[in-house]
Write an enzyme that holds these catalytic residues in place. Structure first.
Site, PDB file in Angstrom:
ATOM      1  N   TYR A  53       0.839  -1.207   0.000  1.00  0.00           N
ATOM      2  CA  TYR A  53       0.000   0.000   0.000  1.00  0.00           C
ATOM      3  C   TYR A  53       0.874   1.257   0.000  1.00  0.00           C
ATOM      4  CZ  TYR A  53      -3.845   3.139   1.265  1.00  0.00           C
ATOM      5  OH  TYR A  53      -4.772   4.156   1.267  1.00  0.00           O
ATOM      6  N   LYS A  91       1.111   4.048  -3.088  1.00  0.00           N
ATOM      7  CA  LYS A  91       0.692   5.446  -2.963  1.00  0.00           C
ATOM      8  C   LYS A  91       1.874   6.402  -3.170  1.00  0.00           C
ATOM      9  CE  LYS A  91      -3.714   4.719  -2.102  1.00  0.00           C
ATOM     10  NZ  LYS A  91      -4.763   5.098  -3.074  1.00  0.00           N
TER      11      LYS A  91
HETATM   12  P1  NAP Z   1     -13.691   1.945   0.383  1.00  0.00           P
HETATM   13  O1  NAP Z   1     -14.689   2.456   1.369  1.00  0.00           O
HETATM   14  O2  NAP Z   1     -13.233   0.530   0.495  1.00  0.00           O
HETATM   15  O3  NAP Z   1     -14.245   2.215  -1.097  1.00  0.00           O
HETATM   16  C1  NAP Z   1     -13.454   1.880  -2.197  1.00  0.00           C
HETATM   17  C2  NAP Z   1     -14.303   1.878  -3.435  1.00  0.00           C
HETATM   18  O4  NAP Z   1     -13.446   1.538  -4.544  1.00  0.00           O
HETATM   19  C3  NAP Z   1     -15.390   0.800  -3.387  1.00  0.00           C
HETATM   20  O5  NAP Z   1     -16.547   1.272  -4.020  1.00  0.00           O
HETATM   21  C4  NAP Z   1     -14.753  -0.341  -4.166  1.00  0.00           C
HETATM   22  O6  NAP Z   1     -15.684  -1.215  -4.763  1.00  0.00           O
HETATM   23  C5  NAP Z   1     -13.968   0.413  -5.223  1.00  0.00           C
HETATM   24  N1  NAP Z   1     -12.916  -0.421  -5.760  1.00  0.00           N
HETATM   25  C6  NAP Z   1     -11.944  -1.038  -5.054  1.00  0.00           C
HETATM   26  N2  NAP Z   1     -11.187  -1.789  -5.880  1.00  0.00           N
HETATM   27  C7  NAP Z   1     -11.704  -1.626  -7.120  1.00  0.00           C
HETATM   28  C8  NAP Z   1     -11.385  -2.153  -8.393  1.00  0.00           C
HETATM   29  N3  NAP Z   1     -10.386  -3.038  -8.559  1.00  0.00           N
HETATM   30  N4  NAP Z   1     -12.104  -1.767  -9.472  1.00  0.00           N
HETATM   31  C9  NAP Z   1     -13.150  -0.906  -9.319  1.00  0.00           C
HETATM   32  N5  NAP Z   1     -13.520  -0.391  -8.142  1.00  0.00           N
HETATM   33  C10 NAP Z   1     -12.801  -0.751  -7.048  1.00  0.00           C
HETATM   34  O7  NAP Z   1     -12.350   2.809   0.402  1.00  0.00           O
HETATM   35  P2  NAP Z   1     -12.105   4.310   0.870  1.00  0.00           P
HETATM   36  O8  NAP Z   1     -11.692   4.233   2.288  1.00  0.00           O
HETATM   37  O9  NAP Z   1     -13.210   5.194   0.444  1.00  0.00           O
HETATM   38  O10 NAP Z   1     -10.802   4.629   0.000  1.00  0.00           O
HETATM   39  C11 NAP Z   1     -10.883   5.328  -1.254  1.00  0.00           C
HETATM   40  C12 NAP Z   1      -9.482   5.782  -1.643  1.00  0.00           C
HETATM   41  O11 NAP Z   1      -8.972   6.597  -0.584  1.00  0.00           O
HETATM   42  C13 NAP Z   1      -8.493   4.623  -1.820  1.00  0.00           C
HETATM   43  O12 NAP Z   1      -7.635   4.898  -2.906  1.00  0.00           O
HETATM   44  C14 NAP Z   1      -7.728   4.620  -0.503  1.00  0.00           C
HETATM   45  O13 NAP Z   1      -6.431   4.093  -0.653  1.00  0.00           O
HETATM   46  C15 NAP Z   1      -7.711   6.105  -0.171  1.00  0.00           C
HETATM   47  N6  NAP Z   1      -7.531   6.418   1.251  1.00  0.00           N
HETATM   48  C16 NAP Z   1      -8.397   5.957   2.198  1.00  0.00           C
HETATM   49  C17 NAP Z   1      -8.185   6.284   3.535  1.00  0.00           C
HETATM   50  C18 NAP Z   1      -9.103   5.794   4.637  1.00  0.00           C
HETATM   51  O14 NAP Z   1      -8.722   5.886   5.824  1.00  0.00           O
HETATM   52  N7  NAP Z   1     -10.301   5.331   4.347  1.00  0.00           N
HETATM   53  C19 NAP Z   1      -7.080   7.059   3.896  1.00  0.00           C
HETATM   54  C20 NAP Z   1      -6.208   7.508   2.901  1.00  0.00           C
HETATM   55  C21 NAP Z   1      -6.455   7.179   1.582  1.00  0.00           C
HETATM   56  P3  NAP Z   1     -16.043  -2.632  -4.044  1.00  0.00           P
HETATM   57  O15 NAP Z   1     -16.427  -2.318  -2.631  1.00  0.00           O
HETATM   58  O16 NAP Z   1     -17.140  -3.149  -4.852  1.00  0.00           O
HETATM   59  O17 NAP Z   1     -14.789  -3.453  -4.119  1.00  0.00           O
END
Ligand code: NAP
Length: 241
Positions: free
Chosen positions: A146, A150
């Site tokens: 991860y 990033k």
């Molecule tokens: P999340 O709640 O797990 O949502 C991720 C979304 O992306 C889901 O709708 C998922 O679909 C979709 N997705 C994942 N893999 C995919 C693929 N191979 N093809 C198409 N769609 C895909 O995640 P989040 O926390 O919102 O994170 C969103 C972004 O923010 C990510 O890039 C993550 O690294 C970044 N981020 C998150 C955090 C945090 O604390 N949450 C912090 C820093 C950065 P499915 O559920 O159907 O798989």
């Protein structure tokens, strides 16, 4: 920013930060094309916002062109879909490493190439926001793939900004810390784990997905017309503490 008529492709729009971004864009008048993997999420988002939907797995890199081309033309792009794996460095296996790099780094590259080629051909001065992470700058235990994915996304963002800026195309990233998406709630609901991390954040709390979406919309907007190539911490000051 007048979002009216702006067509915005948001990946990972089914849940979490991507969904909050899609909902916010639609509520401000943009025409959202929501790409995600689970059909149920996209169906409920379509009901909520009236957006267009594309159901696809961005891990299938060789299919991205066929998936994305029918969704063109777009004006703005948010690469938000992301994934992770929990493995110590010494036990990190190559297939998992490549899977995470594929979704978090290679897919945004390939998707952006398709979009940017279209913009260059049509003379469109678009903007891209890559959703990176605070983890790009940190050594988070058990997050080799991860963190690497990033950090690479941030590096690619800078190269894209340098190469595409002369054509009027801006590329930036947002770098959130822990965000209370469904996944974030699950991972950080234990106060014994969460409280020491919150204590290091000057603003003293984790993020709401809408707070990341606001930063994404700013970087997409004309208000950020001279912001190009930055990795914007959205972290309550964690990076300076
Ligand atoms: P999340 O709640 O797990 O949502 C991720 C979304 O992306 C889901 O709708 C998922 O679909 C979709 N997705 C994942 N893999 C995919 C693929 N191979 N093809 C198409 N769609 C895909 O995640 P989040 O926390 O919102 O994170 C969103 C972004 O923010 C990510 O890039 C993550 O690294 C970044 N981020 C998150 C955090 C945090 O604390 N949450 C912090 C820093 C950065 P499915 O559920 O159907 O798989």
């Amino acid at each position: 920013m007048n979002w009216s008529g702006r067509r915005v492709l948001v990946t990972g729009a089914g849940k979490g930060i991507g969904r909050a971004t899609a909902v916010m864009l639609a509520s401000r008048g943009a025409r959202v094309v929501a790409l995600s993997r689970s059909a149920d999420d996209l169906a409920s988002l379509k009901t909520e916002t009236g957006c267009e939907t594309v159901c696809a797995d961005l891990g299938a890199i060789d299919q991205i062109e066929a998936i994305v081309k029918p969704a063109l033309p777009i004006d703005l792009l948010v690469n938000c879909a992301g994934t992770t794996t929990l493995q110590s460095f010494v036990d990190s296996d190559l297939s998992e490493f490549n899977r995470v790099l594929g979704v978090n780094t290679v897919a945004p590259m390939v998707l952006s190439q398709i979009v940017v080629k279209d913009w260059l051909a049509r003379g469109i001065k678009g903007a891209i926001v890559n959703v990176s992470s605070d983890a790009a700058r940190r050594g988070v235990v058990n997050h080799t793939a991860y963190c690497a994915s990033k950090a690479a996304l941030d590096a690619m963002t800078r190269v894209m900004a340098a190469e595409l800026g002369p054509s009027g195309i801006r590329v930036n990233s947002v770098n959130p810390t822990v965000t209370l998406t469904p996944m974030g709630e699950l991972a950080w609901s234990d106060p014994a784990k969460a409280d020491p991390v919150k204590a290091r954040i000057p603003l003293g709390r984790f993020l709401d997905p809408d707070e990341v979406a606001e930063a994404i919309l700013f970087l997409l907007s004309d208000g950020a017309a001279m912001v190009n190539g930055v990795s914007l911490p959205v972290d309550g000051g964690l990076s300076v503490s």
